[in-house]
Design a protein around this motif. Structure first.
Motif, PDB file in Angstrom:
ATOM      1  N   TYR A  52      43.762  36.772  44.393  1.00  0.00           N
ATOM      2  CA  TYR A  52      42.361  37.368  44.524  1.00  0.00           C
ATOM      3  C   TYR A  52      41.485  37.834  45.750  1.00  0.00           C
ATOM      4  O   TYR A  52      41.317  36.970  47.009  1.00  0.00           O
ATOM      5  CB  TYR A  52      41.371  35.623  43.968  1.00  0.00           C
ATOM      6  CG  TYR A  52      40.219  35.299  44.179  1.00  0.00           C
ATOM      7  CD1 TYR A  52      40.089  36.073  42.939  1.00  0.00           C
ATOM      8  CD2 TYR A  52      39.457  35.534  44.633  1.00  0.00           C
ATOM      9  CE1 TYR A  52      37.998  35.919  41.970  1.00  0.00           C
ATOM     10  CE2 TYR A  52      37.440  35.546  45.022  1.00  0.00           C
ATOM     11  CZ  TYR A  52      37.574  35.589  43.259  1.00  0.00           C
ATOM     12  OH  TYR A  52      36.267  35.361  43.215  1.00  0.00           O
ATOM     13  N   ILE A  53      40.542  38.693  45.421  1.00  0.00           N
ATOM     14  CA  ILE A  53      39.851  38.975  46.560  1.00  0.00           C
ATOM     15  C   ILE A  53      38.405  39.820  45.906  1.00  0.00           C
ATOM     16  O   ILE A  53      38.497  39.802  44.882  1.00  0.00           O
ATOM     17  CB  ILE A  53      40.590  40.263  47.652  1.00  0.00           C
ATOM     18  CG1 ILE A  53      41.866  39.900  48.271  1.00  0.00           C
ATOM     19  CG2 ILE A  53      39.426  40.762  48.045  1.00  0.00           C
ATOM     20  CD1 ILE A  53      42.786  40.583  48.382  1.00  0.00           C
ATOM     21  N   ARG A  54      37.868  38.935  46.850  1.00  0.00           N
ATOM     22  CA  ARG A  54      36.484  39.368  46.687  1.00  0.00           C
ATOM     23  C   ARG A  54      35.402  39.896  47.836  1.00  0.00           C
ATOM     24  O   ARG A  54      35.721  39.332  48.444  1.00  0.00           O
ATOM     25  CB  ARG A  54      35.636  38.010  45.718  1.00  0.00           C
ATOM     26  CG  ARG A  54      34.221  38.067  45.426  1.00  0.00           C
ATOM     27  CD  ARG A  54      34.166  38.972  44.219  1.00  0.00           C
ATOM     28  NE  ARG A  54      32.685  38.732  43.537  1.00  0.00           N
ATOM     29  CZ  ARG A  54      31.608  38.513  43.215  1.00  0.00           C
ATOM     30  NH1 ARG A  54      32.039  37.714  42.054  1.00  0.00           N
ATOM     31  NH2 ARG A  54      30.760  38.680  42.697  1.00  0.00           N
ATOM     32  N   SER A  55      34.778  40.946  47.833  1.00  0.00           N
ATOM     33  CA  SER A  55      34.263  40.967  48.617  1.00  0.00           C
ATOM     34  C   SER A  55      32.154  41.744  48.235  1.00  0.00           C
ATOM     35  O   SER A  55      32.407  41.847  46.954  1.00  0.00           O
ATOM     36  CB  SER A  55      34.617  42.461  49.365  1.00  0.00           C
ATOM     37  OG  SER A  55      34.925  43.650  48.684  1.00  0.00           O
ATOM     38  N   ILE A  56      31.434  41.157  49.015  1.00  0.00           N
ATOM     39  CA  ILE A  56      30.458  41.671  48.860  1.00  0.00           C
ATOM     40  C   ILE A  56      29.615  42.486  50.385  1.00  0.00           C
ATOM     41  O   ILE A  56      29.917  42.536  51.469  1.00  0.00           O
ATOM     42  CB  ILE A  56      29.104  40.723  48.823  1.00  0.00           C
ATOM     43  CG1 ILE A  56      29.964  40.117  47.304  1.00  0.00           C
ATOM     44  CG2 ILE A  56      27.977  41.321  48.555  1.00  0.00           C
ATOM     45  CD1 ILE A  56      28.494  38.819  47.189  1.00  0.00           C
ATOM     46  N   PRO A  57      29.513  44.118  50.978  1.00  0.00           N
ATOM     47  CA  PRO A  57      29.238  44.538  49.236  1.00  0.00           C
ATOM     48  C   PRO A  57      30.907  45.451  49.554  1.00  0.00           C
ATOM     49  O   PRO A  57      31.347  45.738  49.663  1.00  0.00           O
ATOM     50  CB  PRO A  57      28.541  45.713  50.255  1.00  0.00           C
ATOM     51  CG  PRO A  57      28.588  45.405  52.051  1.00  0.00           C
ATOM     52  CD  PRO A  57      29.477  44.519  51.835  1.00  0.00           C
ATOM     53  N   THR A  58      30.360  45.615  48.040  1.00  0.00           N
ATOM     54  CA  THR A  58      32.086  46.309  47.589  1.00  0.00           C
ATOM     55  C   THR A  58      32.406  47.435  48.255  1.00  0.00           C
ATOM     56  O   THR A  58      33.178  49.137  47.945  1.00  0.00           O
ATOM     57  CB  THR A  58      31.535  46.602  46.209  1.00  0.00           C
ATOM     58  OG1 THR A  58      30.193  47.295  45.565  1.00  0.00           O
ATOM     59  CG2 THR A  58      31.325  45.470  45.486  1.00  0.00           C
TER      60      THR A  58
END
Length: 139
Positions: A16-22
Motif C-alpha cells: 500500500y502506498i498513499r501520497s498527498i499531493p499526487t
C-alpha cells in the motif's frame, strides 16, 4: 504533515502506498524505496545488539531538505514508512509513534479479514480512510 504512507511487505514490495499531493507521487515512491536500505540496516543492528524486541519503532530513517522519513517494522517484518513534511516542527517523536501504532492496528484489522489474501495489495476502504484521516489530522 504526513505526505506519504507506505506499507511494505517482508519481501520488500509495496502492499500500500498513499501520497498527498499526487503530483509528487513518483518522488515519494522513490523516497520510500530508498529508505528500505536504512530499515534493513537498523533491523540488522537491532538483532546484533539484543535490543528489546518489542520496540518496533525505528525512528527517523533519514532527513532531506523538504521531508523527514520515519520507519516502523512489525514482528512479521512488514515495514511501515511515513514521509513527513520538514516544515512541520510541531510534530514530535511520540506523535509519530502513535501514528504508527494506529497504522499497525488498522493493518492488523486488514489481516484479520477472512477475504484478504496475505501478500496482496491492500484495497480496504476502512484502511484507506484511516490513512487519509491520519494525513488530514496531522495537517
Amino acid at each position: 504533515m504526513a505526505v506519504c504512507v507506505a506499507v511494505i511487505a517482508k519481501e520488500n514490495y509495496p502492499l500500500y502506498i498513499r501520497s498527498i499531493p499526487t503530483e509528487n507521487e513518483l518522488k515519494f515512491h522513490y523516497m520510500v524505496h530508498t529508505s528500505l536500505d536504512v530499515v534493513d540496516e537498523k533491523i540488522s543492528a537491532m538483532g546484533k545488539a539484543l535490543v528489546d524486541q518489542r520496540e518496533l519503532y525505528l525512528g527517523l530513517l533519514y532527513p532531506t531538505e523538504d521531508y523527514k522519513v520515519y520507519g516502523y517494522v512489525t514482528n512479521s517484518k512488514v515495514k511501515f514508512v511515513m514521509v513527513v513534511d520538514s516544515s512541520n516542527t510541531a510534530l514530535r517523536d511520540n506523535e509519530i509513534r502513535s501514528m504508527f501504532r494506529k497504522l499497525h492496528n488498522s493493518y492488523t484489522d486488514v489481516m484479520c479479514n477472512p477475504f484478504y489474501n496475505p501478500g496482496d495489495r491492500i484495497q480496504s476502504r476502512a484502511f484507506d480512510g484511516m490513512v487519509t484521516s491520519m494525513m488530514i489530522q496531522v495537517c
